[in-house]
Design an enzyme around this catalytic site. Structure first.
Site, PDB file in Angstrom:
ATOM      1  N   GLY A   1       0.815  -1.209   0.000  1.00 23.26           N
ATOM      2  CA  GLY A   1       0.000   0.000   0.000  1.00 23.26           C
ATOM      3  C   GLY A   1       0.847   1.255   0.000  1.00 23.26           C
ATOM      4  O   GLY A   1       2.071   1.184   0.141  1.00 23.26           O
ATOM      5  N   ASP A   2       0.159   2.372  -0.159  1.00 23.77           N
ATOM      6  CA  ASP A   2       0.808   3.683  -0.137  1.00 23.77           C
ATOM      7  C   ASP A   2       0.496   4.319   1.207  1.00 23.77           C
ATOM      8  O   ASP A   2      -0.676   4.572   1.514  1.00 23.77           O
ATOM      9  CB  ASP A   2       0.237   4.531  -1.285  1.00 23.77           C
ATOM     10  CG  ASP A   2       0.869   5.913  -1.356  1.00 23.77           C
ATOM     11  OD1 ASP A   2       1.319   6.431  -0.308  1.00 23.77           O
ATOM     12  OD2 ASP A   2       0.898   6.493  -2.454  1.00 23.77           O
ATOM     13  N   PHE A   3       1.540   4.555   2.018  1.00 20.50           N
ATOM     14  CA  PHE A   3       1.251   5.032   3.379  1.00 20.50           C
ATOM     15  C   PHE A   3       0.736   6.472   3.409  1.00 20.50           C
ATOM     16  O   PHE A   3       0.265   6.926   4.433  1.00 20.50           O
ATOM     17  CB  PHE A   3       2.411   4.804   4.352  1.00 20.50           C
ATOM     18  CG  PHE A   3       3.807   5.201   3.916  1.00 20.50           C
ATOM     19  CD1 PHE A   3       4.068   6.419   3.332  1.00 20.50           C
ATOM     20  CD2 PHE A   3       4.875   4.330   4.167  1.00 20.50           C
ATOM     21  CE1 PHE A   3       5.363   6.781   2.965  1.00 20.50           C
ATOM     22  CE2 PHE A   3       6.176   4.682   3.802  1.00 20.50           C
ATOM     23  CZ  PHE A   3       6.418   5.917   3.195  1.00 20.50           C
TER      24      PHE A   3
ATOM     25  N   HIS B   1      13.250   9.943   7.049  1.00 23.22           N
ATOM     26  CA  HIS B   1      14.349  10.728   6.451  1.00 23.22           C
ATOM     27  C   HIS B   1      14.189  10.953   4.944  1.00 23.22           C
ATOM     28  O   HIS B   1      14.909  11.736   4.355  1.00 23.22           O
ATOM     29  CB  HIS B   1      15.714  10.119   6.804  1.00 23.22           C
ATOM     30  CG  HIS B   1      16.078   8.866   6.061  1.00 23.22           C
ATOM     31  ND1 HIS B   1      17.343   8.325   6.122  1.00 23.22           N
ATOM     32  CD2 HIS B   1      15.351   8.038   5.252  1.00 23.22           C
ATOM     33  CE1 HIS B   1      17.382   7.233   5.377  1.00 23.22           C
ATOM     34  NE2 HIS B   1      16.202   7.032   4.853  1.00 23.22           N
TER      35      HIS B   1
END
Ligand code: SAM
Length: 131
Positions: free
Chosen positions: A20-22, A40
């Site tokens: 998934g795409d956080f 970072h």
């Protein structure tokens, strides 16, 4: 790779992969999240978004563990963190390393009640934030 690695260690019944795409997908339900060398890569606004998202998704007593090559608060001693920060500044649009004080402030602002830092072997520091 994840599934092969997990199977090779006999942990298939305990670990599952959730792609998934956080930034845009909901986080899978969990008591603990780990963001290892994630913050970072991103700018301050994106970091704060991810920390708040983890806070909102965790149950009471749940913990977020953040680790990166955090720089000492005086920005004088951790050469590895400072050099990696330069690398992130060159390599990403908004990324850099950051200090334990920075991480603590962001985590508290996200709502975490208890925040503790522990230095790890290999130059990284982990910050444990409990809801
Ligand atoms: C520097 S790597 C850290 C990998 C690992 N956690 C570690 O500590 O070695 C950053 C990771 O963030 C993942 N990533 C980047 N953008 C992402 C997104 N929008 N949603 C989910 N993962 C993403 C990348 O696929 C990559 O695995």
């Amino acid at each position: 790779m994840f599934e092969e690695f997990v199977a090779a260690h006999g942990l298939t019944d305990r670990l599952a992969f959730h792609g998934g795409d956080f930034f845009s997908d909901p986080l899978p339900e969990a008591d603990v999240y780990v963001m290892g060398q994630i913050l970072h890569d991103w700018n301050l606004e994106q970091r704060q978004f991810l920390l708040k998202k983890a806070y909102d998704a965790l149950p009471e007593g749940g913990t977020l563990i953040v680790y990166d090559a955090m720089i000492d608060d005086e920005r004088r001693h951790n050469t590895y963190g400072l050099m990696l920060s330069l690398n992130m500044l060159i390599d990403t649009e908004g990324g850099s390393e950051y200090t334990v004080a920075d991480a603590t402030q962001w985590l508290r602002a996200a709502g975490f009640a208890k925040v503790e830092a522990r230095h790890l072997i290999g130059g990284c520091t982990a910050v444990y934030a409990t809801k």
